[in-house]
Design a protein around this motif. Sequence first.
Motif, PDB file in Angstrom:
ATOM      1  N   SER A 253    -102.978  45.745 -21.990  1.00 22.19           N
ATOM      2  CA  SER A 253    -102.322  45.606 -23.292  1.00 22.19           C
ATOM      3  C   SER A 253    -103.309  45.935 -24.397  1.00 22.19           C
ATOM      4  O   SER A 253    -104.494  45.567 -24.320  1.00 22.19           O
TER       5      SER A 253
ATOM      6  N   TYR B 251     -98.852  40.395 -25.603  1.00 20.37           N
ATOM      7  CA  TYR B 251    -100.154  40.682 -24.987  1.00 20.37           C
ATOM      8  C   TYR B 251    -100.240  40.034 -23.600  1.00 20.37           C
ATOM      9  O   TYR B 251    -100.567  40.688 -22.603  1.00 20.37           O
TER      10      TYR B 251
ATOM     11  N   GLU C 170     -97.794  41.515 -20.960  1.00 19.25           N
ATOM     12  CA  GLU C 170     -98.221  42.781 -20.359  1.00 19.25           C
ATOM     13  C   GLU C 170     -99.337  42.568 -19.341  1.00 19.25           C
ATOM     14  O   GLU C 170     -99.377  43.244 -18.302  1.00 19.25           O
TER      15      GLU C 170
END
Length: 570
Positions: free
Chosen positions: A292, A304, A307
Amino acid sequence: MKKSRCFFFLIMCMCFPANGEAIDVLYTSQTVKYHPSNQRAFQPVPSGEAIALAGAGNETLSFQLVLNEVKKIGSAFHFKIEDFEGPSPFGQHNVQLLTLETCQQSDPPDCLLPLAPGSRFQLTPSTKSRMAQVVWVDVLIPKQTLPGKYQGRLTLHDDDDLVYSIKITVTVYPFTLPQEPSLTVDLNNYGLGFLKEADVKADSAAGRRLAMNFYLFSRKHRMLFNPLPYKSQRGRPHPGMAPVLSGAGEEIHVKDWRPYDAFYGPLFSGSLFDNKRPVSHQYLPFNPEWPSDFSNYQNDREKYETEWRVIAEAFMTHFKEKGWEQTVFQIFLNQKPRKNNRIPWNLDEPKGEKDYKALRYYADLTHGVFQRSPRFKFRMDISHFYCEKHRGHPDKDFKANRGETILSPVDIWVISKHSMDDALPRQKAKALKVQGKSIFEYMAGTRMPLIDEPLRKAMHYGWRAWLRNEDGLVFWSTIKKNAVVSDGRDFLVYPQNKNGVLGPVASLRLKAIRRGIQDFEYFRLVSDQTRLRELIKRYLSDNSLDHEQLRRLTATMIMNSIEMNKRRSL
């Protein structure tokens, strides 16, 4: 009678004195560097005499010969090596000869060029009036070799004329060094920048072949090549060293595993190596900028972390499907505040509480997203560990900033040598190991083995690692990218030889480190650990002692224990 097979090494002799026909050959162990001023450390070995070696199965024994004064005129000298005869004969393919040369402006000579069949080399003058060539000899005792006495022969010829001959006797001990090294020696490297010399990239077939040669080379020396798969500060993965991603948030996914699998598959499966044993450790590309973008950390923390979680799940699933479950996969963050990155913390070599808390965040994140697989570990490299001061700033002291408490989730602690040289850090590292942490010691700068230092210093890394009960060593920079070489503080391996041919070339220092790694295996087999610790400390503190003698004493202690156990079993 079995006919001995031989192979040849040709020597181009460029500048011999015309008078006389003698070849003076000197011998020494692997811990002494040759120079005309220290010839007393080398023993003359007249033709027809023998060199005696002793070692365990799966051990590489090394020694040096110096063709000290070659006065025979000729242009096609060559070596022959006979098979080793004994209880279970082993072939001459287990012997490698290398010549000590000056590579990339290093001084004194430090690189060892392999002599392949049919290869030629020029003798290196040791003084204006004498010609000398140092030849390094590696003899690998195959793992399955039976204990007992073995004998081979090394001869030097001028065309069909025999000009020099020595016997090589090998006593094989009744024990074997393990295939999987007990001490992990991590040859760290920042990417594969040396590939630029060959104008290839890691995601090309040519680049992969060349990179794999460095892994094979490291395995041969009982070490592990471990290049960082992303740009050290910007965090973007190098081509082929991370899978191709697509999408964002919950929709992020791996679009293409093929480049990643082509590079890492042979390493994680073990198919690259003769013994099919996968690499023990290797970096993953996870860092604050991947998978991310760091801007998500700053603006959308949930995205964030999502991911990270999704791609971590993809890694675990893919690795399980591939059967890649024997390697320890390291999540290591190398960034520091720099103009070329956005990371505000010292994640490598942290210096204070803010850095520790950032590392704690990523350690917790790592454990959260990889919780169903114990082989994914969070690693941290720390320079100042329980030092009284950090470069004169007590506010950056590890203890004062509650470093150990904040960083408790860290799995692999890679601690600087300058910290581990002190008693308190060693004591604290021991306590961490009791908690199940892995303890590595790293060498950087002048704490790397330097070219002009005695070889015994490089050998001592393995000895001290055993005394400190460490799991591994890390040499911070392994391969020199540039054509001009420093004093050795930033490399152990030459990426190309003096003729510009790209490929791993060992330094003298690397060979000495391997000797210490093998000694580490000897130490583990000794039952009287108290006496052994006293012996090692004595040899470390007294450079006048013959350091090869310690290995012989250790072997005797091991064999005495083996014999005692046999008697007890009767």
